[in-house]
Scaffold this active site. Structure first.
Site, PDB file in Angstrom:
ATOM      1  N   CYS A  14      -4.071  -9.346  -2.682  1.00 35.33           N
ATOM      2  CA  CYS A  14      -4.659  -8.093  -2.469  1.00 35.33           C
ATOM      3  C   CYS A  14      -5.601  -7.764  -1.364  1.00 35.33           C
ATOM      4  O   CYS A  14      -5.720  -8.973  -0.830  1.00 35.33           O
ATOM      5  CB  CYS A  14      -5.240  -7.284  -3.822  1.00 35.33           C
ATOM      6  SG  CYS A  14      -6.535  -7.891  -4.574  1.00 35.33           S
ATOM      7  N   ASN A  17      -9.508  -9.080  -3.714  1.00 31.04           N
ATOM      8  CA  ASN A  17      -9.179 -10.357  -4.596  1.00 31.04           C
ATOM      9  C   ASN A  17     -10.304 -10.211  -5.725  1.00 31.04           C
ATOM     10  O   ASN A  17     -10.864 -10.983  -6.402  1.00 31.04           O
ATOM     11  CB  ASN A  17      -9.369 -11.745  -4.065  1.00 31.04           C
ATOM     12  CG  ASN A  17      -8.958 -12.808  -4.871  1.00 31.04           C
ATOM     13  OD1 ASN A  17      -9.505 -13.767  -4.588  1.00 31.04           O
ATOM     14  ND2 ASN A  17      -8.099 -12.639  -5.989  1.00 31.04           N
ATOM     15  N   CYS A  19      -9.637  -6.850  -7.780  1.00 31.05           N
ATOM     16  CA  CYS A  19      -9.163  -5.940  -8.701  1.00 31.05           C
ATOM     17  C   CYS A  19      -7.564  -6.333  -9.181  1.00 31.05           C
ATOM     18  O   CYS A  19      -7.390  -6.642 -10.215  1.00 31.05           O
ATOM     19  CB  CYS A  19      -9.362  -4.729  -8.327  1.00 31.05           C
ATOM     20  SG  CYS A  19     -10.914  -3.991  -7.924  1.00 31.05           S
ATOM     21  N   ARG A  20      -6.786  -5.782  -8.091  1.00 28.36           N
ATOM     22  CA  ARG A  20      -5.470  -6.227  -8.234  1.00 28.36           C
ATOM     23  C   ARG A  20      -4.970  -7.367  -8.518  1.00 28.36           C
ATOM     24  O   ARG A  20      -3.980  -7.979  -9.332  1.00 28.36           O
ATOM     25  CB  ARG A  20      -4.532  -5.204  -7.330  1.00 28.36           C
ATOM     26  CG  ARG A  20      -4.807  -3.773  -7.406  1.00 28.36           C
ATOM     27  CD  ARG A  20      -4.298  -3.163  -6.195  1.00 28.36           C
ATOM     28  NE  ARG A  20      -5.474  -3.537  -4.974  1.00 28.36           N
ATOM     29  CZ  ARG A  20      -4.762  -3.108  -3.741  1.00 28.36           C
ATOM     30  NH1 ARG A  20      -3.839  -2.653  -3.477  1.00 28.36           N
ATOM     31  NH2 ARG A  20      -5.507  -3.725  -2.754  1.00 28.36           N
ATOM     32  N   SER A  21      -5.175  -8.368  -7.488  1.00 26.12           N
ATOM     33  CA  SER A  21      -4.472  -9.857  -7.412  1.00 26.12           C
ATOM     34  C   SER A  21      -5.268 -10.642  -8.683  1.00 26.12           C
ATOM     35  O   SER A  21      -4.503 -11.431  -9.201  1.00 26.12           O
ATOM     36  CB  SER A  21      -4.582 -10.455  -6.131  1.00 26.12           C
ATOM     37  OG  SER A  21      -5.849 -10.549  -5.532  1.00 26.12           O
ATOM     38  N   ASP A 131      -4.537   0.568  -4.824  1.00 24.47           N
ATOM     39  CA  ASP A 131      -6.016   0.200  -4.710  1.00 24.47           C
ATOM     40  C   ASP A 131      -6.781   0.945  -5.568  1.00 24.47           C
ATOM     41  O   ASP A 131      -6.950   2.318  -5.427  1.00 24.47           O
ATOM     42  CB  ASP A 131      -6.343   0.305  -3.214  1.00 24.47           C
ATOM     43  CG  ASP A 131      -7.794  -0.212  -3.076  1.00 24.47           C
ATOM     44  OD1 ASP A 131      -8.607  -0.379  -4.235  1.00 24.47           O
ATOM     45  OD2 ASP A 131      -8.118  -0.497  -1.944  1.00 24.47           O
TER      46      ASP A 131
HETATM   47  P1  4NP Z   1      -8.444  -5.204  -4.712  1.00 23.27           P
HETATM   48  O1  4NP Z   1      -9.366  -4.043  -4.573  1.00 23.27           O
HETATM   49  O2  4NP Z   1      -8.037  -5.256  -3.117  1.00 23.27           O
HETATM   50  O3  4NP Z   1      -7.491  -4.627  -5.575  1.00 23.27           O
HETATM   51  O4  4NP Z   1      -9.462  -6.410  -5.170  1.00 23.27           O
HETATM   52  C1  4NP Z   1     -10.646  -3.680  -3.671  1.00 23.27           C
HETATM   53  C2  4NP Z   1     -11.743  -4.376  -3.822  1.00 23.27           C
HETATM   54  C3  4NP Z   1     -12.478  -4.109  -2.816  1.00 23.27           C
HETATM   55  C4  4NP Z   1     -12.480  -3.271  -1.938  1.00 23.27           C
HETATM   56  C5  4NP Z   1     -11.370  -2.633  -1.603  1.00 23.27           C
HETATM   57  C6  4NP Z   1     -10.228  -2.688  -2.619  1.00 23.27           C
HETATM   58  N1  4NP Z   1     -13.583  -3.067  -1.003  1.00 23.27           N
HETATM   59  O5  4NP Z   1     -13.395  -2.455   0.194  1.00 23.27           O
HETATM   60  O6  4NP Z   1     -14.473  -3.671  -0.904  1.00 23.27           O
END
Ligand code: 4NP
Length: 168
Positions: A14, A17, A19-21, A131
C-alpha cells in the site's frame, strides 16, 4: 511461473505500510497458518511511501485487527524496492496508485503476478481497498472486511494455480 524451493511468496503493498497492507499481511498470514500452509507460503508487506519506516501499524489498524483476533503489533513498515521483484511471486497492490508505482518499478523480466488485491475477491463491491488514513473508524472496519474477503479468494487462487506446492 517457477516457484523457488516449492515456496510461494506473497507481498502486499500500500502507500504507508501502516494501515492496509499490514492488515492484509496479518489476515492472510493467519489464514495460511490455519490452513496448514505455513511452511509453503511466505507473506510480507511494504509501502511505496517512506514516511513511516520502521513504525508499527497505525493504532486504529491494530485496534480493529485486535477486535477480530489478529495481533499486528509486531509488524514494522518498510519501503518496497526493486529487489522485491526478485523475491516475490505475487506482488499485490491495494489500489491503482500503488499498482502504477509498482509497474513503474517492475523489471521487464518479472515473471510473477503483479495486480490488485480485490481482483481476488469473489464478488468485489469495489476494486480498490480505500486508503483509510485520513478518515474515521468506519474506514478501518471497511478495510478489514475487504481484506478478509480477498484473502479467502487469494488462497483459493493459489490452491488452484499451484496444486503441486499446496497438495493436501
Ligand atoms: P496505508 O495508509 O497506505 O494503508 O498504510 C496510509 C498511511 C499513511 C499515509 C497515507 C496512507 N500518509 O500519508 O502518511
Amino acid at each position: 511461473m517457477t516457484i523457488a524451493a516449492a515456496k510461494i511468496s506473497v507481498l502486499f503493498v500500500c502507500l504507508g505500510n501502516i494501515c492496509r497492507s499490514p492488515t492484509a499481511h496479518g489476515v492472510f498470514a493467519k489464514l495460511v497458518e490455519q490452513r496448514g500452509y505455513g511452511s509453503v507460503i511466505s507473506v510480507d508487506s511494504a509501502g511505496t511511501g517512506d514516511w513511516h519506516l520502521d513504525h508499527a501499524p497505525d493504532k486504529r489498524t491494530t485496534q480493529v485487527a485486535a477486535s477480530k483476533g489478529y495481533d499486528l503489533s509486531q509488524l514494522r513498515a518498510r519501503l518496497v524496492t526493486s529487489a522485491d521483484f526478485d523475491q516475490f511471486d505475487y506482488i499485490i497492490a491495494m489500489d491503482r496508485a500503488n499498482l502504477k508505482d509498482l509497474r513503474d518499478m517492475q523489471p521487464q523480466d518479472y515473471t510473477g503476478h503483479l495486480g490488485l488485491f480485490l481482483d481476488f475477491s469473489e464478488q468485489p463491491s469495489v476494486h480498490e481497498v480505500p486508503d483509510p488514513y485520513y478518515g474515521g473508524e468506519d474506514g478501518f472496519e471497511l478495510v478489514f472486511g475487504l481484506v478478509e474477503e480477498a484473502s479467502l479468494g487469494l488462497l483459493q487462487h493459489l490452491e488452484v494455480s499451484h496444486p503441486e506446492a499446496l497438495a493436501p
